[in-house]
Design a protein around this motif. Structure first.
Motif, mmCIF file in Angstrom:
data_model
loop_
_atom_site.group_PDB
_atom_site.id
_atom_site.type_symbol
_atom_site.label_atom_id
_atom_site.label_comp_id
_atom_site.label_asym_id
_atom_site.label_seq_id
_atom_site.Cartn_x
_atom_site.Cartn_y
_atom_site.Cartn_z
ATOM 1 N N UNK A 114 0.846 -1.187 0.000
ATOM 2 C CA UNK A 114 0.000 0.000 0.000
ATOM 3 C C UNK A 114 0.881 1.237 0.000
ATOM 4 N N UNK A 115 0.536 2.186 -0.845
ATOM 5 C CA UNK A 115 1.254 3.459 -0.885
ATOM 6 C C UNK A 115 0.245 4.603 -0.879
ATOM 7 N N UNK A 116 0.502 5.592 -0.027
ATOM 8 C CA UNK A 116 -0.337 6.787 0.032
ATOM 9 C C UNK A 116 0.571 7.998 0.045
ATOM 10 N N UNK A 117 0.323 8.937 -0.867
ATOM 11 C CA UNK A 117 1.141 10.152 -0.973
ATOM 12 C C UNK A 117 0.433 11.321 -0.290
ATOM 13 N N UNK A 118 1.212 12.074 0.495
ATOM 14 C CA UNK A 118 0.681 13.215 1.242
ATOM 15 C C UNK A 118 1.662 14.384 1.150
ATOM 16 N N UNK A 119 1.155 15.577 1.388
ATOM 17 C CA UNK A 119 2.048 16.716 1.542
ATOM 18 C C UNK A 119 2.816 16.582 2.846
ATOM 19 N N UNK A 120 4.143 16.793 2.813
ATOM 20 C CA UNK A 120 4.940 16.667 4.020
ATOM 21 C C UNK A 120 4.502 17.596 5.145
ATOM 22 N N UNK A 150 -5.442 4.210 6.123
ATOM 23 C CA UNK A 150 -5.026 4.627 4.789
ATOM 24 C C UNK A 150 -6.004 4.121 3.750
ATOM 25 N N UNK A 151 -6.624 5.033 3.009
ATOM 26 C CA UNK A 151 -7.457 4.680 1.862
ATOM 27 C C UNK A 151 -7.152 5.654 0.737
ATOM 28 N N UNK A 152 -7.691 5.373 -0.427
ATOM 29 C CA UNK A 152 -7.468 6.275 -1.546
ATOM 30 C C UNK A 152 -8.206 7.587 -1.414
ATOM 31 N N UNK A 153 -9.262 7.605 -0.601
ATOM 32 C CA UNK A 153 -10.073 8.807 -0.455
ATOM 33 C C UNK A 153 -9.680 9.650 0.751
ATOM 34 N N UNK A 154 -9.093 8.996 1.768
ATOM 35 C CA UNK A 154 -8.841 9.714 3.011
ATOM 36 C C UNK A 154 -7.754 9.017 3.805
ATOM 37 N N UNK A 155 -6.935 9.819 4.473
ATOM 38 C CA UNK A 155 -6.006 9.308 5.479
ATOM 39 C C UNK A 155 -6.462 9.890 6.810
ATOM 40 N N UNK A 156 -6.680 9.001 7.768
ATOM 41 C CA UNK A 156 -7.176 9.439 9.073
ATOM 42 C C UNK A 156 -6.161 9.066 10.146
ATOM 43 N N UNK A 157 -5.824 10.036 11.000
ATOM 44 C CA UNK A 157 -4.946 9.817 12.141
ATOM 45 C C UNK A 157 -5.787 9.918 13.402
ATOM 46 N N UNK A 158 -5.666 8.925 14.286
ATOM 47 C CA UNK A 158 -6.492 8.864 15.493
ATOM 48 C C UNK A 158 -5.614 8.520 16.680
ATOM 49 N N UNK A 175 -2.936 7.384 -4.194
ATOM 50 C CA UNK A 175 -2.835 6.144 -3.421
ATOM 51 C C UNK A 175 -2.836 4.950 -4.363
ATOM 52 N N UNK A 176 -2.174 3.884 -3.922
ATOM 53 C CA UNK A 176 -2.163 2.616 -4.633
ATOM 54 C C UNK A 176 -2.303 1.490 -3.621
ATOM 55 N N UNK A 177 -2.958 0.404 -4.037
ATOM 56 C CA UNK A 177 -3.107 -0.749 -3.155
ATOM 57 C C UNK A 177 -4.389 -0.704 -2.360
ATOM 58 N N UNK A 178 -4.542 -1.682 -1.475
ATOM 59 C CA UNK A 178 -5.756 -1.807 -0.682
ATOM 60 C C UNK A 178 -5.709 -0.916 0.553
ATOM 61 N N UNK A 179 -6.885 -0.612 1.131
ATOM 62 C CA UNK A 179 -6.897 0.124 2.406
ATOM 63 C C UNK A 179 -6.116 -0.632 3.478
ATOM 64 N N UNK A 180 -5.557 0.105 4.416
ATOM 65 C CA UNK A 180 -4.728 -0.520 5.445
ATOM 66 C C UNK A 180 -4.817 0.298 6.729
ATOM 67 N N UNK A 181 -4.742 -0.401 7.860
ATOM 68 C CA UNK A 181 -4.690 0.242 9.169
ATOM 69 C C UNK A 181 -3.359 -0.084 9.824
ATOM 70 N N UNK A 182 -2.699 0.947 10.373
ATOM 71 C CA UNK A 182 -1.398 0.777 11.001
ATOM 72 C C UNK A 182 -1.405 1.461 12.363
ATOM 73 N N UNK A 183 -0.784 0.826 13.339
ATOM 74 C CA UNK A 183 -0.578 1.437 14.652
ATOM 75 C C UNK A 183 0.900 1.784 14.783
ATOM 76 N N UNK A 184 1.191 3.078 14.803
ATOM 77 C CA UNK A 184 2.579 3.547 14.862
ATOM 78 C C UNK A 184 2.796 4.253 16.200
ATOM 79 N N UNK A 185 3.798 3.878 16.958
ATOM 80 C CA UNK A 185 4.070 4.585 18.221
ATOM 81 C C UNK A 185 4.179 6.093 18.004
ATOM 82 N N UNK A 186 3.564 6.847 18.919
ATOM 83 C CA UNK A 186 3.532 8.290 18.757
ATOM 84 C C UNK A 186 4.897 8.919 18.654
ATOM 85 N N UNK A 187 5.837 8.469 19.485
ATOM 86 C CA UNK A 187 7.175 9.070 19.471
ATOM 87 C C UNK A 187 7.860 8.862 18.127
#
Length: 342
Positions: A114-120, A150-158, A175-187
């Motif tokens: 899965x790849x999602x492009x965003x403004x830095x 991560x989806x092609x329509x929206x990236x949501x941070x919670x 975006x490319x690929x299927x939707x995906x959910x990731x848990x990334x440590x805040x730090x």
């Protein structure tokens, strides 16, 4: 009668089937104008068409027949009450269905890449706003993380520490690929986003080889935590409609909160919001109830908002207060009140 319509003609005009019209007659929701005594044929008056069309719309929305009758025949106040309750039920069902589907998707084998492009800068801003709502320790690993949807329509941070909940929505550049959910440590996310802030565009890449943030010819690896994140969608769906709205200066309220002791009391009315020992100009939709907050919880929520104003949406004195930024509709924070001082 010459203007009467047969059941077939009335069905064509209203979009209801003849069998449905017979059923609604039997239920007493839509009676024909007359029924021929010898043949049993039903005939309808053209003036019944608006009621039939409204009936069709309500049934298409899934409204039960007793509630349909209340909307069609009750007072406007009763109709609004029924429709709002049904809308709330639909939202709760949709959230439950989404949660169930998300659980099944998580249980499936890895979808690949899965790849999602965003403004830095946009990503860095979103991380800055959301991370303060994550837990400061990893006693419960999921609460020290930020959920990335991560989806092609929206990236949501919670993020949530159970005392507050922050949600930020971003529109991806691609975006490319299927939707995906990731848990990334805040730090880890804070460190990576600080690097991303200086790049016009970054890509979140995730697959069997791991998860990384790429941009400008370089990459930053992102650790992913395997844990169960709280069902935040149910929390959002269960929010009652706000009974009070308070619009005031964000920086002024933040200064009042930061100068308070172990809790800050908010109350107001008549164009004033009292925060601790300060009186702030405010626009109040109904005098808000007297409430207390932990400054260490409310303060970061105000600091993470954007713009000169902040909107507080209050249902009652025990439910979470929704903190919104007038300048950024894609960012929402929920803050739990605490007990009033005795």
């Amino acid at each position: 009668m010459p203007d009467d319509l047969s059941i077939g003609e009335f069905a064509r005009r209203t979009g209801l089937t003849p069998s449905a019209l017979r059923f609604y007659d039997d239920c007493g929701v839509l009676r024909p104008a007359r029924t021929d005594e010898s043949s049993g044929y039903r005939f309808y008056d053209p003036g019944q068409q608006p009621r039939a069309e409204r009936l069709r719309e309500l049934r298409a929305a899934g409204l039960p027949l007793p509630d349909v009758a209340a909307v069609l025949d009750g007072s406007p106040a009763e109709a609004r009450r029924v429709l709002r309750a049904h809308a709330r039920t639909l939202r709760e069902r949709a959230v439950s269905a989404q949660a169930a589907l998300a659980g099944v998707l998580r249980a499936l084998p890895d979808a690949g890449h899965t790849e999602v492009r965003l403004g830095g800068p946009e990503l860095a801003s979103a991380v800055r706003q959301v991370v303060p709502s994550a837990a400061a320790t990893d006693d419960v690993p999921a609460l020290a993380c930020v959920l990335l949807e991560l989806t092609g329509e929206e990236v949501r941070l919670v993020a949530t520490d159970r005392y507050r909940l922050a949600v930020r929505e971003l529109r991806p550049l691609g975006a490319e690929g299927d939707p995906r959910e990731l848990l990334v440590p805040g730090a880890a996310l804070v460190e990576a986003s600080a690097w991303a802030r200086g790049l016009a565009e970054v890509t979140i890449e995730s697959g069997t080889a791991g998860t990384r943030l790429a941009g400008g010819g370089a990459v930053r690896e992102l650790p992913v935590t395997r844990a169960e994140f709280p069902d935040y969608r149910t929390v959002l769906a269960a929010l009652a409609a706000p009974a009070h709205r308070v619009l005031t200066g964000r920086r002024e309220l933040l200064a009042a909160v930061e100068s308070a002791g172990d809790r800050v009391v908010l109350d107001g009315g008549d164009g004033v919001l009292r925060a601790g020992d300060r009186a702030l100009p405010a626009t109040c939709s109904g005098p808000p109830p007297r409430m207390a907050f932990d400054p260490a919880v409310l303060g970061p929520a105000l600091a993470a908002s954007v713009g000169p104003d902040v909107l507080l949406e209050i249902a009652d004195d025990v439910s979470p207060v929704v903190v919104r930024s007038a300048d950024q509709g894609g960012f929402t924070t929920l803050v739990m009140p605490v007990a009033l001082p005795s």
